[in-house]
Write an enzyme that holds these catalytic residues in place. Structure first.
Site, short mmCIF file in Angstrom:
data_model
loop_
_atom_site.label_atom_id
_atom_site.label_comp_id
_atom_site.label_asym_id
_atom_site.label_seq_id
_atom_site.Cartn_x
_atom_site.Cartn_y
_atom_site.Cartn_z
N HIS B 132 0.80 -1.29 -0.14
CA HIS B 132 0.09 -0.05 0.05
C HIS B 132 0.94 1.08 -0.17
CE1 HIS B 132 -2.58 2.99 1.68
NE2 HIS B 132 -3.76 1.99 1.43
N ASP B 209 3.05 -4.26 7.88
CA ASP B 209 1.91 -3.62 7.78
C ASP B 209 0.83 -4.58 8.14
OD1 ASP B 209 -0.27 -2.40 7.08
OD2 ASP B 209 0.73 -1.62 5.07
N GLN B 212 -4.31 -4.93 7.00
CA GLN B 212 -5.32 -5.80 6.15
C GLN B 212 -5.40 -7.16 6.91
OE1 GLN B 212 -7.78 -4.90 4.02
NE2 GLN B 212 -6.78 -2.97 3.91
N LYS B 235 -10.20 -0.79 10.79
CA LYS B 235 -10.65 -1.70 9.83
C LYS B 235 -10.90 -2.89 10.65
CE LYS B 235 -7.25 -0.21 6.11
NZ LYS B 235 -7.86 0.47 5.06
N CYS B 373 -4.79 2.68 -3.67
CA CYS B 373 -3.65 2.91 -3.17
C CYS B 373 -2.43 1.98 -3.06
CB CYS B 373 -3.70 3.34 -1.83
SG CYS B 373 -4.92 4.89 -1.34
#
Lengths: 153, 415
Positions: B132, B209, B212, B235, B373
């Site tokens: 991302h 990261d 997600q 999220k 993104c």
């Protein structure tokens, strides 16, 4: 269902025909003016090529990729200003941008552009319809900078 | 790792019961039942989270830390209580390792600034083509400031990392490997063990990261053995504007602060200032207290369901959705990794994703369209963007069926 009816207002036959087989699509090697428009958020991109002769648009073409609304608007734009005087093309671009800028102005769209009037009910898509026209205006000015319709100011 | 677990575990989610916890899901959009398939962009919140935020503001709000009055104590308890919940959810060793941030983006920027302060021209950072923009641009900005060089692990046409040359990318100049656990654009679950271990073996720092991943699977930062783990609250059923950075204490204690202000200091004098202890040194200014309270409630909510149960349910739903999508004529799925989380990125014939998004919205189906993104991913596939349907545990087969039906309408309309 009204939702479907609304969508059919957006994707009228004229719009779909232009988007599937856009007129004047491609690169114009004899162009003396050009400019590029890009809406990075949605990905619409078009480059407008102009060949000016005797104060008129003798030849026009565009290339790019985008949604049906953007492609149709670009195709209709090339039809509208091909052969017209520079001043007329500038006025046409200003008129279209103004028409989408103000709610009341949609009715002032004429010719095939009137088929894009349904965009009015889809505010996030107005920028798709106006991009080719803003790019035309930039091409007439030989603007070296890429223009966008994603930021309204 | 997920596939094996899925085969043995059973699914027992009362999804209809869970859906009842989400007020926003029960509405008509453009005259249709809402099928919310955009949770990868932002999830929805259960009543418990909304109530926690309201309760906090109605009963407990004051500024945190150093207050002698009751409300300040309560606010501090809410805030620090949430930190403990985050620690426990990630299985971190200590709350000193949990820094609250605005979200994943700010967490990565924190590392890029604080760790970045010690990096020099010629140092290298390894990223992947799947990232991302939040895990690309902070490093590019750092590269501009310091001259560090970015190396990029490529992907194949299924959207999986090609790791053959990866061990050779690591060298004595490599300072950090920063990688997404799950791709937001394609749903690929990256094989973190194969990425993190070679780096750890060479003493190279690692950042994951997790934006997600954390809403969809159990996360254990000690099992991952990463140095940093970044995620966002919104999220994972929490509020917007709150997230956290996990940082291994031994690493965090060596890093300089990146923002100055109140709360991050012990003493301030014009002859010199001493910084606060961990993690407060990295939290300048009045924090997002209500956001932390909401995030704490979201963690309680998810914990109560169980992340393993969520992972299993979503895997089943993804399999159903993938099969249903494959049956739609002219659908091209973008991202077909063997290990995938609940993301379906696709294009339908030559129809532009924006047109699809508009037509689907008119049938109550909320998806995202564009580059998500992750423009390098789009570049890899030679496309401007995709339509992306993304799943959460509150989605059902009815949502998928509604999506498929809407896609058929789009095909008809733009044929």
């Amino acid at each position: 269902m009204t939702e479907t009816a609304d969508l059919k207002e957006l994707y009228r036959r004229t719009v779909l025909e232009h988007s599937r087989e856009p007129h004047h699509f491609g690169r114009l090697d004899s162009a003396d003016h050009s400019a590029t428009g890009h809406n990075p958020l949605c990905g619409d991109k078009c480059t407008v090529y102009l060949q000016l002769e005797d104060d008129s648009i003798a030849n026009i073409a565009f290339e790019g990729a985008g949604c049906a609304i953007c492609m149709a608007s670009a195709s209709i734009m090339t039809d509208t200003v091909h052969g017209r005087r520079i001043g007329e093309a500038e006025t046409a671009a200003t008129d279209v941008l103004d028409a989408f800028d103000r709610d009341a102005g949609i009715e002032s769209l004429h010719g095939d552009m009137a088929a894009l009037g349904g965009v009015r009910d889809f505010p996030t898509r107005i920028r798709c319809a106006t991009l080719p026209w803003k790019t035309l205006a930039a091409a007439l000015l030989r603007s070296p900078e890429t223009v966008t319709t994603e930021t309204t100011s | 790792m997920t596939a094996i677990r899925n085969q043995t575990a059973t699914t027992s989610l009362d999804v209809e019961g869970l859906r009842a916890d989400f007020p926003i899901l029960h509405q008509q959009v453009n005259g249709h039942r809402l099928a919310y398939l955009d949770s990868a962009a932002s999830s929805q919140r259960p009543r418990a989270v909304i109530d926690a935020i309201t309760h906090y503001y109605e009963h407990d709000h004051a500024n945190v830390h150093r207050g002698v009055h009751t409300l300040s104590h309560r606010a501090t308890d809410a805030y620090e209580g949430a930190r403990e919940k985050v620690r426990s959810f990630l299985n971190a060793a200590s709350t000193k390792e949990i820094v609250f941030t605005r979200g994943t983006t700010e967490a990565i920027n924190l590392v890029a600034n604080s760790l970045g302060a010690s990096l020099r021209s010629g140092d290298e950072i390894v990223l992947t083509e799947l990232e991302h923009h939040a895990n690309i641009v902070p490093w590019q900005m750092l590269a501009e400031r310091t001259g560090v060089e970015l190396r990029v692990i490529p992907i194949n046409d299924a959207g999986e990392l090609i790791l053959d040359d990866y061990p050779d990318m690591l060298n004595s100049r490599t300072r950090l490997v920063s990688v997404a656990q799950v791709s937001n654009a394609l749903g690929t679950i990256n094989p973190l063990d194969r990425i993190l271990r070679p780096a750890r073996d060479r003493g190279i720092l690692t950042l994951v990261d997790g934006a997600q991943a954390i809403p969809h699977m159990p996360v254990d930062v000690r099992a991952l053995d990463c140095d940093f783990y970044a995620f966002s609250g919104h999220k994972m059923c929490g509020p917007t504007g709150i997230g956290a950075l996990y940082a291994r204490e031994a690493v965090l204690s060596e890093l300089p602060p990146w923002q100055g202000g109140g709360d991050m200091i012990l003493t301030v004098s014009f002859s010199g200032t001493t910084y606060n202890e961990l993690p407060y040194r990295f939290e300048a200014g009045t924090p997002n207290i209500a956001g932390a309270a909401g995030l704490g409630a979201a963690i309680d909510y998810l914990d109560n369901i169980g992340m393993a149960a969520i992972e299993n349910y979503e895997a089943e739903l993804l399999a159903y959705a993938t099969e249903a999508m494959a049956a739609v004529q002219d659908v091209q799925l973008i991202g077909t990794a063997e290990q995938k989380a609940g993301v379906l990125s696709f294009n339908l014939d030559a129809i532009h994703a924006h047109d699809l998004g508009t037509i689907l919205d008119h049938q109550g189906v909320a998806i995202r369209t564009g580059h998500h993104c992750a423009m390098p991913v789009m570049e890899h596939f030679g496309i401007a963007g995709t339509a992306r349907a993304s799943l959460a545990f509150y989605n059902t087969r009815a949502d998928i069926d509604q999506l498929i039906e809407a896609l058929q309408v789009a095909r008809e309309m733009l044929r």
